[in-house]
Design a protein around this motif. Sequence first.
Motif, PDB file in Angstrom:
ATOM      1  N   ASN A   1       0.768  -1.564   0.207  1.00  0.00           N
ATOM      2  CA  ASN A   1      -0.006   0.013  -0.110  1.00  0.00           C
ATOM      3  C   ASN A   1       0.526   1.533   0.108  1.00  0.00           C
ATOM      4  OD1 ASN A   1      -2.653   1.483   0.017  1.00  0.00           O
ATOM      5  ND2 ASN A   1      -2.262   1.962   2.535  1.00  0.00           N
ATOM      6  N   TRP A   2       1.213   1.338  -0.776  1.00  0.00           N
ATOM      7  CA  TRP A   2       2.239   2.675  -0.982  1.00  0.00           C
ATOM      8  C   TRP A   2       2.548   2.905  -2.667  1.00  0.00           C
ATOM      9  CZ3 TRP A   2       7.124   2.600  -4.389  1.00  0.00           C
ATOM     10  CH2 TRP A   2       7.458   1.552  -4.195  1.00  0.00           C
ATOM     11  N   THR A   3       3.331   3.483  -2.739  1.00  0.00           N
ATOM     12  CA  THR A   3       3.230   4.265  -4.227  1.00  0.00           C
ATOM     13  C   THR A   3       4.619   5.577  -4.014  1.00  0.00           C
ATOM     14  OG1 THR A   3       2.400   6.140  -5.924  1.00  0.00           O
ATOM     15  CG2 THR A   3       1.541   6.471  -3.501  1.00  0.00           C
TER      16      THR A   3
ATOM     17  N   ALA B   1       0.051   5.014   0.583  1.00  0.00           N
ATOM     18  CA  ALA B   1      -0.883   5.344  -0.927  1.00  0.00           C
ATOM     19  C   ALA B   1      -2.288   5.559  -0.049  1.00  0.00           C
ATOM     20  CB  ALA B   1      -1.421   4.163  -1.684  1.00  0.00           C
ATOM     21  N   GLU B   2      -3.144   6.557  -0.827  1.00  0.00           N
ATOM     22  CA  GLU B   2      -4.143   7.241   0.118  1.00  0.00           C
ATOM     23  C   GLU B   2      -4.892   6.556  -0.305  1.00  0.00           C
ATOM     24  OE1 GLU B   2      -5.077  11.221  -1.088  1.00  0.00           O
ATOM     25  OE2 GLU B   2      -3.218  12.248   0.393  1.00  0.00           O
ATOM     26  N   GLN B   3      -6.186   6.264   0.496  1.00  0.00           N
ATOM     27  CA  GLN B   3      -7.554   5.890  -0.362  1.00  0.00           C
ATOM     28  C   GLN B   3      -8.079   5.841  -1.851  1.00  0.00           C
ATOM     29  OE1 GLN B   3     -10.473   4.987   2.748  1.00  0.00           O
ATOM     30  NE2 GLN B   3     -11.317   2.904   1.624  1.00  0.00           N
ATOM     31  N   GLY B   4      -8.241   5.464  -2.527  1.00  0.00           N
ATOM     32  CA  GLY B   4      -9.279   5.657  -3.422  1.00  0.00           C
ATOM     33  C   GLY B   4      -8.462   5.667  -4.648  1.00  0.00           C
ATOM     34  N   LEU B   5      -6.992   4.840  -5.131  1.00  0.00           N
ATOM     35  CA  LEU B   5      -6.307   5.496  -5.771  1.00  0.00           C
ATOM     36  C   LEU B   5      -7.156   4.386  -7.645  1.00  0.00           C
ATOM     37  CD1 LEU B   5      -2.954   6.259  -5.002  1.00  0.00           C
ATOM     38  CD2 LEU B   5      -4.970   7.367  -5.374  1.00  0.00           C
ATOM     39  N   ASP B   6      -6.701   4.809  -8.550  1.00  0.00           N
ATOM     40  CA  ASP B   6      -7.392   3.283  -9.160  1.00  0.00           C
ATOM     41  C   ASP B   6      -6.838   2.285  -9.768  1.00  0.00           C
ATOM     42  OD1 ASP B   6      -9.827   4.654  -9.054  1.00  0.00           O
ATOM     43  OD2 ASP B   6      -9.290   6.576 -10.293  1.00  0.00           O
ATOM     44  N   VAL B   7      -5.107   3.031  -9.881  1.00  0.00           N
ATOM     45  CA  VAL B   7      -4.398   2.074 -10.781  1.00  0.00           C
ATOM     46  C   VAL B   7      -3.497   0.855  -9.872  1.00  0.00           C
ATOM     47  CG1 VAL B   7      -2.518   1.398 -12.598  1.00  0.00           C
ATOM     48  CG2 VAL B   7      -4.591   2.835 -12.863  1.00  0.00           C
TER      49      VAL B   7
ATOM     50  N   LYS C   1      -7.256   8.344 -10.418  1.00  0.00           N
ATOM     51  CA  LYS C   1      -6.502   8.702  -9.954  1.00  0.00           C
ATOM     52  C   LYS C   1      -5.173   7.430  -9.291  1.00  0.00           C
ATOM     53  CE  LYS C   1      -6.799  10.822  -5.344  1.00  0.00           C
ATOM     54  NZ  LYS C   1      -7.919  10.785  -4.441  1.00  0.00           N
ATOM     55  N   GLY C   2      -4.043   8.640  -9.998  1.00  0.00           N
ATOM     56  CA  GLY C   2      -3.081   8.047  -8.857  1.00  0.00           C
ATOM     57  C   GLY C   2      -2.623   6.321  -9.887  1.00  0.00           C
ATOM     58  N   PHE C   3      -1.996   6.177  -8.944  1.00  0.00           N
ATOM     59  CA  PHE C   3      -1.612   4.162  -8.362  1.00  0.00           C
ATOM     60  C   PHE C   3      -0.770   3.972  -7.711  1.00  0.00           C
ATOM     61  CE2 PHE C   3       2.377   6.254 -10.863  1.00  0.00           C
ATOM     62  CZ  PHE C   3       3.651   5.188  -9.543  1.00  0.00           C
ATOM     63  N   VAL C   4      -1.189   2.781  -7.693  1.00  0.00           N
ATOM     64  CA  VAL C   4      -0.757   1.960  -6.167  1.00  0.00           C
ATOM     65  C   VAL C   4       0.391   0.754  -6.205  1.00  0.00           C
ATOM     66  CG1 VAL C   4      -1.297   1.157  -4.010  1.00  0.00           C
ATOM     67  CG2 VAL C   4      -2.316   2.610  -4.882  1.00  0.00           C
ATOM     68  N   MET C   5       1.538   0.337  -5.577  1.00  0.00           N
ATOM     69  CA  MET C   5       2.444  -0.498  -5.918  1.00  0.00           C
ATOM     70  C   MET C   5       2.163  -1.838  -4.413  1.00  0.00           C
ATOM     71  SD  MET C   5       4.006   0.422  -8.215  1.00  0.00           S
ATOM     72  CE  MET C   5       5.640  -0.491  -8.407  1.00  0.00           C
ATOM     73  N   ALA C   6       2.295  -2.593  -5.436  1.00  0.00           N
ATOM     74  CA  ALA C   6       1.932  -4.276  -4.409  1.00  0.00           C
ATOM     75  C   ALA C   6       2.722  -5.221  -4.994  1.00  0.00           C
ATOM     76  CB  ALA C   6       0.338  -4.605  -4.808  1.00  0.00           C
TER      77      ALA C   6
ATOM     78  N   ALA D   1      -6.832  -7.128  -0.064  1.00  0.00           N
ATOM     79  CA  ALA D   1      -6.858  -6.452   1.306  1.00  0.00           C
ATOM     80  C   ALA D   1      -7.000  -5.153   0.788  1.00  0.00           C
ATOM     81  CB  ALA D   1      -6.273  -7.194   2.598  1.00  0.00           C
ATOM     82  N   VAL D   2      -5.720  -4.805  -0.493  1.00  0.00           N
ATOM     83  CA  VAL D   2      -4.848  -3.368  -0.711  1.00  0.00           C
ATOM     84  C   VAL D   2      -5.602  -3.216  -1.899  1.00  0.00           C
ATOM     85  CG1 VAL D   2      -3.487  -2.435  -1.640  1.00  0.00           C
ATOM     86  CG2 VAL D   2      -2.444  -3.820   0.044  1.00  0.00           C
ATOM     87  N   ILE D   3      -6.245  -4.339  -2.743  1.00  0.00           N
ATOM     88  CA  ILE D   3      -6.924  -4.375  -3.790  1.00  0.00           C
ATOM     89  C   ILE D   3      -8.977  -3.709  -3.420  1.00  0.00           C
ATOM     90  CG2 ILE D   3      -8.661  -5.586  -5.075  1.00  0.00           C
ATOM     91  CD1 ILE D   3      -5.695  -6.825  -5.694  1.00  0.00           C
ATOM     92  N   LYS D   4      -8.989  -4.127  -1.816  1.00  0.00           N
ATOM     93  CA  LYS D   4     -10.639  -4.112  -1.636  1.00  0.00           C
ATOM     94  C   LYS D   4      -9.955  -2.736  -0.823  1.00  0.00           C
ATOM     95  CE  LYS D   4     -11.426  -8.938  -0.482  1.00  0.00           C
ATOM     96  NZ  LYS D   4     -12.047  -9.503   0.624  1.00  0.00           N
ATOM     97  N   TYR D   5      -9.419  -1.599  -0.430  1.00  0.00           N
ATOM     98  CA  TYR D   5      -9.172  -0.779   0.204  1.00  0.00           C
ATOM     99  C   TYR D   5      -8.982  -0.028  -0.655  1.00  0.00           C
ATOM    100  CZ  TYR D   5      -6.772   3.223   2.932  1.00  0.00           C
ATOM    101  OH  TYR D   5      -6.377   4.431   3.511  1.00  0.00           O
ATOM    102  N   HIS D   6      -8.815   0.185  -2.198  1.00  0.00           N
ATOM    103  CA  HIS D   6      -8.546   0.913  -2.677  1.00  0.00           C
ATOM    104  C   HIS D   6      -9.979   1.226  -3.977  1.00  0.00           C
ATOM    105  CE1 HIS D   6      -5.169   3.075  -2.023  1.00  0.00           C
ATOM    106  NE2 HIS D   6      -4.607   1.671  -1.902  1.00  0.00           N
ATOM    107  N   LYS D   7     -10.369   0.270  -4.762  1.00  0.00           N
ATOM    108  CA  LYS D   7     -11.748  -0.334  -5.189  1.00  0.00           C
ATOM    109  C   LYS D   7     -10.439   0.263  -6.666  1.00  0.00           C
ATOM    110  CE  LYS D   7     -15.558  -0.122  -1.769  1.00  0.00           C
ATOM    111  NZ  LYS D   7     -14.431  -0.062  -0.852  1.00  0.00           N
ATOM    112  N   PRO D   8      -9.953  -0.495  -7.301  1.00  0.00           N
ATOM    113  CA  PRO D   8      -9.271   0.293  -8.138  1.00  0.00           C
ATOM    114  C   PRO D   8     -10.188  -0.362  -9.640  1.00  0.00           C
ATOM    115  CG  PRO D   8      -8.185  -1.858  -7.417  1.00  0.00           C
ATOM    116  CD  PRO D   8      -8.963  -1.614  -6.738  1.00  0.00           C
TER     117      PRO D   8
END
Length: 224
Positions: free
Chosen positions: A33-35, A44-50, A88-93, A126-133
Amino acid sequence: MTSLADISAALTNLEKWRDCAPRTRNEELARVNWTYDGDKHVEAEQGLDVILMGFNPGAGRGATPTKLAPGEKRYRTYCQKLSEGLGKGFVMAELVPMSTQNEAELQSRFGNLDDLICAGAPVNMAVIKYHKPKVVFQIGLGHLDLISTSYSLADLHIELKRPKKKDETLLRHFQLNVGTRGIPWIAIKHFSSFGFSGDDRTAIRNYVGGLLGRADNPQHQPQP
């Protein structure tokens, strides 16, 4: 609704799993859950799209709290160019939660990777469910059968070839079902691999850009 506490709980379970096996005990776990914020890794803030799902975090990328090594700067640029304009932005996993220099070292240290990939799935979910990308990119086309099973992916049997090398696969399209949502899971040729080109990246972006407008209707997904 999934929260940061759910991600923390999944990480705690992963730590317990790691510490039960001699070959993984005391190994460094991947950050989740970082960017990027400039040259820093930030939560990463909640709600990033990628979500960009790498194969292995690679301690050799050389990140420090304030400076990136040249290799990671290139990797960050690849991520930015791939995800630009897709939301809106991306998250690394990371698909494998243990940090090594590269896949060769990973294989030599841990051997069979099946259990590592399976162990990392609850944290990533859990990260995917948190952001709902809007989309998940899997960076690299390896281990597709195991990853598909670990994440209960639906194979849509859509494959796109590279624009200038029609005998080589550029992407494969899966779907990750989270509740009533179907999230495109796009496995792509690794963008730091030899020969990956701007034409390849444009083809991926065009495919996904067209897909996102029709993501709720699988009957009208773009064909390669």
